[in-house]
Write a protein that holds these residues in place. Structure first.
Motif, PDB file in Angstrom:
ATOM      1  N   ASN A 181      79.725  35.849  31.424  1.00  0.00           N
ATOM      2  CA  ASN A 181      79.095  35.175  32.557  1.00  0.00           C
ATOM      3  C   ASN A 181      78.042  36.059  33.232  1.00  0.00           C
ATOM      4  O   ASN A 181      76.995  35.565  33.656  1.00  0.00           O
ATOM      5  CB  ASN A 181      80.154  34.728  33.561  1.00  0.00           C
ATOM      6  CG  ASN A 181      80.925  33.520  33.066  1.00  0.00           C
ATOM      7  OD1 ASN A 181      80.436  32.744  32.254  1.00  0.00           O
ATOM      8  ND2 ASN A 181      82.145  33.374  33.529  1.00  0.00           N
TER       9      ASN A 181
ATOM     10  N   MET B 297      79.673  32.732  39.976  1.00  0.00           N
ATOM     11  CA  MET B 297      80.466  32.356  38.808  1.00  0.00           C
ATOM     12  C   MET B 297      81.943  32.335  39.169  1.00  0.00           C
ATOM     13  O   MET B 297      82.391  33.153  39.970  1.00  0.00           O
ATOM     14  CB  MET B 297      80.203  33.315  37.650  1.00  0.00           C
ATOM     15  CG  MET B 297      80.456  34.770  37.976  1.00  0.00           C
ATOM     16  SD  MET B 297      79.756  35.951  36.801  1.00  0.00           S
ATOM     17  CE  MET B 297      77.998  35.744  37.065  1.00  0.00           C
ATOM     18  N   SER B 298      82.668  31.411  38.576  1.00  0.00           N
ATOM     19  CA  SER B 298      84.095  31.304  38.896  1.00  0.00           C
ATOM     20  C   SER B 298      84.911  32.386  38.198  1.00  0.00           C
ATOM     21  O   SER B 298      85.895  32.871  38.742  1.00  0.00           O
ATOM     22  CB  SER B 298      84.626  29.919  38.525  1.00  0.00           C
ATOM     23  OG  SER B 298      84.448  29.678  37.147  1.00  0.00           O
ATOM     24  N   GLN B 299      84.520  32.741  36.998  1.00  0.00           N
ATOM     25  CA  GLN B 299      85.208  33.801  36.264  1.00  0.00           C
ATOM     26  C   GLN B 299      84.239  34.962  36.094  1.00  0.00           C
ATOM     27  O   GLN B 299      83.183  34.812  35.472  1.00  0.00           O
ATOM     28  CB  GLN B 299      85.682  33.297  34.908  1.00  0.00           C
ATOM     29  CG  GLN B 299      86.481  34.323  34.145  1.00  0.00           C
ATOM     30  CD  GLN B 299      87.030  33.765  32.842  1.00  0.00           C
ATOM     31  OE1 GLN B 299      86.936  32.573  32.569  1.00  0.00           O
ATOM     32  NE2 GLN B 299      87.604  34.625  32.030  1.00  0.00           N
TER      33      GLN B 299
ATOM     34  N   LYS C  97      78.591  39.788  45.950  1.00  0.00           N
ATOM     35  CA  LYS C  97      79.062  38.393  46.010  1.00  0.00           C
ATOM     36  C   LYS C  97      79.108  37.730  44.634  1.00  0.00           C
ATOM     37  O   LYS C  97      78.828  36.550  44.500  1.00  0.00           O
ATOM     38  CB  LYS C  97      78.127  37.570  46.911  1.00  0.00           C
ATOM     39  CG  LYS C  97      77.850  38.161  48.261  1.00  0.00           C
ATOM     40  CD  LYS C  97      79.018  38.000  49.185  1.00  0.00           C
ATOM     41  CE  LYS C  97      78.581  38.470  50.580  1.00  0.00           C
ATOM     42  NZ  LYS C  97      79.670  38.566  51.493  1.00  0.00           N
ATOM     43  N   THR C  98      79.485  38.485  43.617  1.00  0.00           N
ATOM     44  CA  THR C  98      79.474  37.954  42.249  1.00  0.00           C
ATOM     45  C   THR C  98      80.239  36.642  42.142  1.00  0.00           C
ATOM     46  O   THR C  98      79.816  35.721  41.449  1.00  0.00           O
ATOM     47  CB  THR C  98      80.052  38.995  41.264  1.00  0.00           C
ATOM     48  OG1 THR C  98      79.391  40.246  41.462  1.00  0.00           O
ATOM     49  CG2 THR C  98      79.843  38.568  39.828  1.00  0.00           C
ATOM     50  N   GLY C  99      81.360  36.529  42.841  1.00  0.00           N
ATOM     51  CA  GLY C  99      82.172  35.316  42.791  1.00  0.00           C
ATOM     52  C   GLY C  99      81.466  34.069  43.301  1.00  0.00           C
ATOM     53  O   GLY C  99      81.883  32.955  42.995  1.00  0.00           O
ATOM     54  N   MET C 100      80.403  34.234  44.056  1.00  0.00           N
ATOM     55  CA  MET C 100      79.628  33.079  44.522  1.00  0.00           C
ATOM     56  C   MET C 100      78.787  32.478  43.394  1.00  0.00           C
ATOM     57  O   MET C 100      78.395  31.320  43.458  1.00  0.00           O
ATOM     58  CB  MET C 100      78.705  33.481  45.672  1.00  0.00           C
ATOM     59  CG  MET C 100      79.420  33.780  46.961  1.00  0.00           C
ATOM     60  SD  MET C 100      78.280  34.228  48.288  1.00  0.00           S
ATOM     61  CE  MET C 100      77.308  32.723  48.447  1.00  0.00           C
TER      62      MET C 100
END
Length: 101
Positions: free
Chosen positions: A33, A26-28, A21-24
């Motif tokens: 990041n 950080m947005s990029q 769930k990396t996108g949770m």
């Protein structure tokens, strides 16, 4: 960290969740990041960099890429060049190997 020290259950569960769930978090999703987030996590947990040291240990041992002044993220960069993958894909591959230990 002693070479044979393993991650505890909480650290492994965090890594599984973070990779899936990396996108949770950080947005990029990029090297900067990921490094910032993982550094903050280790500082918060006061665990003496056990995750990043484990990453470095595996890259050194399995891929013969030594730790230099660029640290574990430099090891991932050199490995990604060697494997022909981007940094994020290489990082996620190494985390899977960390989880197996």
């Amino acid at each position: 960290m002693e070479e044979n020290e393993n991650l505890n259950i909480e650290e492994k569960e965090f890594l599984i969740f973070f990779i899936e769930k990396t996108g949770m978090f950080m947005s990029q999703i990029d090297k900067n990041n990921i490094v910032s987030f993982l550094t903050g996590y280790e500082i918060d947990k006061q665990n003496k960099n056990i995750i990043t040291q484990k990453i470095s240990e595996i890259v050194s041992r399995k891929y013969n890429i030594e730790y230099r002044n660029t640290g574990w993220l430099g090891q991932i960069s050199r490995l990604s060049t060697e494997l022909g993958l981007d940094w994020v894909a290489t990082f996620k591959q190494i985390i899977q190997e960390v989880l197996k230990e």
